[in-house]
Write a protein that holds these residues in place. Structure first.
Motif, mmCIF file in Angstrom:
data_model
loop_
_atom_site.group_PDB
_atom_site.id
_atom_site.type_symbol
_atom_site.label_atom_id
_atom_site.label_comp_id
_atom_site.label_asym_id
_atom_site.label_seq_id
_atom_site.Cartn_x
_atom_site.Cartn_y
_atom_site.Cartn_z
ATOM 1 N N SER A 2 0.834 -1.190 0.000
ATOM 2 C CA SER A 2 0.000 0.000 0.000
ATOM 3 C C SER A 2 0.868 1.239 0.000
ATOM 4 N N ARG A 3 0.284 2.360 -0.373
ATOM 5 C CA ARG A 3 1.031 3.610 -0.467
ATOM 6 C C ARG A 3 1.304 4.188 0.920
ATOM 7 N N ASN A 4 0.640 3.664 1.977
ATOM 8 C CA ASN A 4 0.773 4.223 3.311
ATOM 9 C C ASN A 4 1.971 3.679 4.063
ATOM 10 N N GLN A 5 2.725 2.764 3.451
ATOM 11 C CA GLN A 5 3.859 2.193 4.143
ATOM 12 C C GLN A 5 5.018 3.176 4.169
ATOM 13 N N VAL A 13 11.525 -1.623 -1.986
ATOM 14 C CA VAL A 13 10.799 -1.989 -3.196
ATOM 15 C C VAL A 13 11.579 -1.553 -4.422
ATOM 16 N N LEU A 14 12.114 -0.343 -4.376
ATOM 17 C CA LEU A 14 12.863 0.164 -5.520
ATOM 18 C C LEU A 14 14.152 -0.591 -5.736
ATOM 19 N N ASP A 15 14.676 -1.212 -4.671
ATOM 20 C CA ASP A 15 15.920 -1.957 -4.807
ATOM 21 C C ASP A 15 15.754 -3.189 -5.683
ATOM 22 N N LYS A 16 14.519 -3.686 -5.846
ATOM 23 C CA LYS A 16 14.292 -4.869 -6.680
ATOM 24 C C LYS A 16 14.363 -4.471 -8.143
ATOM 25 N N ARG A 17 15.378 -4.928 -8.848
ATOM 26 C CA ARG A 17 15.587 -4.490 -10.233
ATOM 27 C C ARG A 17 14.577 -5.137 -11.165
ATOM 28 N N HIS A 18 13.976 -4.296 -11.977
ATOM 29 C CA HIS A 18 12.994 -4.784 -12.940
ATOM 30 C C HIS A 18 13.359 -4.254 -14.315
ATOM 31 N N TYR A 19 14.660 -4.172 -14.571
ATOM 32 C CA TYR A 19 15.101 -3.551 -15.809
ATOM 33 C C TYR A 19 15.549 -4.613 -16.809
ATOM 34 N N SER A 20 15.488 -4.262 -18.079
ATOM 35 C CA SER A 20 16.026 -5.146 -19.101
ATOM 36 C C SER A 20 16.979 -4.400 -20.022
ATOM 37 N N LYS A 21 16.827 -3.067 -20.080
ATOM 38 C CA LYS A 21 17.630 -2.280 -21.011
ATOM 39 C C LYS A 21 18.799 -1.625 -20.296
ATOM 40 N N CYS A 22 20.011 -1.850 -20.796
ATOM 41 C CA CYS A 22 21.193 -1.234 -20.205
ATOM 42 C C CYS A 22 21.272 0.234 -20.618
ATOM 43 N N SER A 23 21.965 1.013 -19.793
ATOM 44 C CA SER A 23 22.093 2.442 -20.059
ATOM 45 C C SER A 23 22.961 2.693 -21.283
ATOM 46 N N GLU A 131 11.098 10.669 -7.875
ATOM 47 C CA GLU A 131 10.862 9.612 -6.879
ATOM 48 C C GLU A 131 9.473 9.016 -7.022
ATOM 49 N N GLU A 132 8.469 9.894 -7.214
ATOM 50 C CA GLU A 132 7.097 9.427 -7.383
ATOM 51 C C GLU A 132 6.943 8.643 -8.689
ATOM 52 N N LYS A 133 7.637 9.088 -9.742
ATOM 53 C CA LYS A 133 7.577 8.393 -11.028
ATOM 54 C C LYS A 133 8.154 6.991 -10.920
ATOM 55 N N GLN A 136 5.609 4.842 -9.028
ATOM 56 C CA GLN A 136 4.492 4.446 -9.881
ATOM 57 C C GLN A 136 4.925 3.393 -10.907
ATOM 58 N N GLN A 137 6.146 3.542 -11.415
ATOM 59 C CA GLN A 137 6.669 2.575 -12.380
ATOM 60 C C GLN A 137 6.753 1.189 -11.763
ATOM 61 N N ARG A 138 7.209 1.149 -10.528
ATOM 62 C CA ARG A 138 7.335 -0.143 -9.827
ATOM 63 C C ARG A 138 5.965 -0.739 -9.530
ATOM 64 N N PHE A 139 5.034 0.112 -9.070
ATOM 65 C CA PHE A 139 3.693 -0.394 -8.786
ATOM 66 C C PHE A 139 3.012 -0.874 -10.061
ATOM 67 N N GLY A 140 3.264 -0.184 -11.177
ATOM 68 C CA GLY A 140 2.691 -0.599 -12.462
ATOM 69 C C GLY A 140 3.177 -1.967 -12.867
ATOM 70 N N ASP A 141 4.489 -2.242 -12.629
ATOM 71 C CA ASP A 141 5.049 -3.558 -12.943
ATOM 72 C C ASP A 141 4.387 -4.641 -12.108
ATOM 73 N N LYS A 142 4.198 -4.347 -10.799
ATOM 74 C CA LYS A 142 3.579 -5.343 -9.913
ATOM 75 C C LYS A 142 2.127 -5.608 -10.317
ATOM 76 N N LYS A 143 1.421 -4.516 -10.714
ATOM 77 C CA LYS A 143 0.023 -4.666 -11.110
ATOM 78 C C LYS A 143 -0.102 -5.536 -12.347
ATOM 79 N N ARG A 144 0.824 -5.312 -13.316
ATOM 80 C CA ARG A 144 0.809 -6.135 -14.530
ATOM 81 C C ARG A 144 1.092 -7.598 -14.208
#
Length: 398
Positions: A2-5, A13-23, A131-133, A136-144
């Motif tokens: 939840s957003r209240n945590q 949560v952000l530490d969990k990498r969900h990336y595929s594209k290198c910089s 930070e908010e973006k 939201q990006q992480r929550f979007g991944d979890k929702k999908r």
């Protein structure tokens, strides 16, 4: 989640990498005045790399300057993923290093010009909004992920229900009275021809032989088999072009290649009649300074935008300096990031560098001994102080 945590949980949560594209950016940060103590440079760089890796995988740890008396160095850092760099930028991840006062602290590195340019283009300079973006990006991944899991579960239940409601028919099998032989078809093997792409590789040292170059290309590009290739040389106008011509079945876009760790320039021709002079000028940056400049400083500034295989000072009549330089990048994508024409200020040299793509090619791309390559010179310079001329090649403009 939840957003209240708490923010602490948010960081995890952000530490969990969900990336595929290198910089695509080589240098993200600079850190100055790091205290080495009694360690050698190699030992200290390994120590720094271990600390940086705790904030995420890194691709580059490179010395940019050092003070032997105070035992301090300046370093450049390049992260593998942009999201890790963004988390360091907003302060959600930290690089714990030793300052020149020998105290442990969380250092927020200085952001590189190219990384700041990328953040501005994406509208991500504001740290709170970024930070908010990322949240939201992480929550979007979890929702999908949850949606995909629910769809899979729903599909399984539907299949199960169909099987339960299926009507079982008791069918009598009638034996076949006469077997009909299938028609005989004479199938001839068909040769399938896969079109191949031709690439041209510049900057390979003179000592590297063809077989080891092709083997390194196969391994680095993860090819199924050894590619075909030939070393070639040709002269166009006043310049010589020596390169490795390679046939590949498939080539990724904007691929960067190093052969035995030496950065190389890769290009292609849209037409066979295209000249290398026209193609390779797109990989060059013509630089004009207000007065003569330490070329090491010049190299440090422009190297943060990408790998460089050549830095040349342009002379008039073989003697007189024109305060003009030419840098050759391994990819024209690095030039596009700089958006020429433009200018960069170098405060230490009290000068402004104006840069643009040259009107014509000014460099001969010949294979030279390994020790004379810019890569070898930079490697040597990272372990000992060097003069301004040691990391540059000189050509003459008539």
């Amino acid at each position: 989640m939840s957003r209240n945590q708490s923010p602490r949980r948010f960081q995890n949560v952000l530490d969990k990498r969900h990336y595929s594209k290198c910089s695509e950016i080589k240098i993200h940060f600079f850190v100055k005045n790091l205290y080495m103590g009694n360690q050698t440079e190699d030992q200290f760089l390994n120590f720094v790399k271990d600390r940086v890796q705790k904030a995420g995988p890194c691709e580059v740890i490179q010395i940019t300057d050092k003070n032997q008396n105070e035992r301090t160095i300046d370093i450049a850092i390049g992260m593998r993923y942009d999201n890790d760099a963004k988390l360091i930028y907003i302060g959600k991840k930290h690089i714990n290093l030793v300052s020149k006062h020998q105290s442990e602290k969380k250092i927020i590195p200085q952001i590189s010009d190219i990384f700041l340019m990328m953040l501005r283009e994406k509208g991500e300079v504001d740290k709170s909004a970024l930070e908010e973006k990322l949240r939201q990006q992480r929550f979007g991944d979890k929702k999908r992920d949850r949606s995909s899991s629910q769809e899979s579960s729903k599909s399984e239940k539907s299949e199960k229900k169909k099987k339960e409601n299926a009507i079982v028919l008791n069918l009598q099998v009638i034996p076949q009275q006469k077997q009909i032989a299938p028609p005989i078809v004479d199938l001839q093997p068909v040769q399938i021809s896969i079109p191949k792409e031709t690439i041209y590789i510049f900057g390979i040292p003179l000592e590297f032989n063809l077989q080891e170059c092709l083997m390194d290309i196969k391994n680095r590009l993860k090819l199924q088999q050894l590619p075909e290739g030939t070393f070639k040389s040709e002269k166009q106008q006043d310049h010589i072009f020596e390169y490795l011509e390679v046939q590949l079945e498939m080539l990724q876009k904007n691929v960067q290649l190093k052969i035995k760790n030496v950065p190389c320039l890769i290009c292609q021709k849209k037409k066979k009649t295209d000249s290398f002079s026209d193609i390779l000028k797109q990989y060059q940056l013509f630089i004009k300074t207000q007065h003569p400049i330490n070329t090491n400083k010049l190299l440090n500034v422009f190297q943060q935008y990408g790998d460089i295989i050549g830095l040349y000072e342009l002379l008039v009549n073989q003697e007189e300096s024109s305060n003009s330089y030419c840098i050759v990048y391994t990819s024209d994508q690095f030039i596009k990031h700089l958006k020429p024409p433009g200018q960069i200020e170098i405060p230490e040299e009290k000068t402004i560098c104006e840069y643009r793509i040259p009107d014509q090619n000014v460099v001969s791309f010949q294979r030279i001994p390994y020790k004379s390559t810019l890569y070898a010179q930079i490697t040597r310079d990272s372990s000992s102080s060097s003069s301004s001329s040691s990391s540059s090649s000189v050509i003459s403009l008539l």
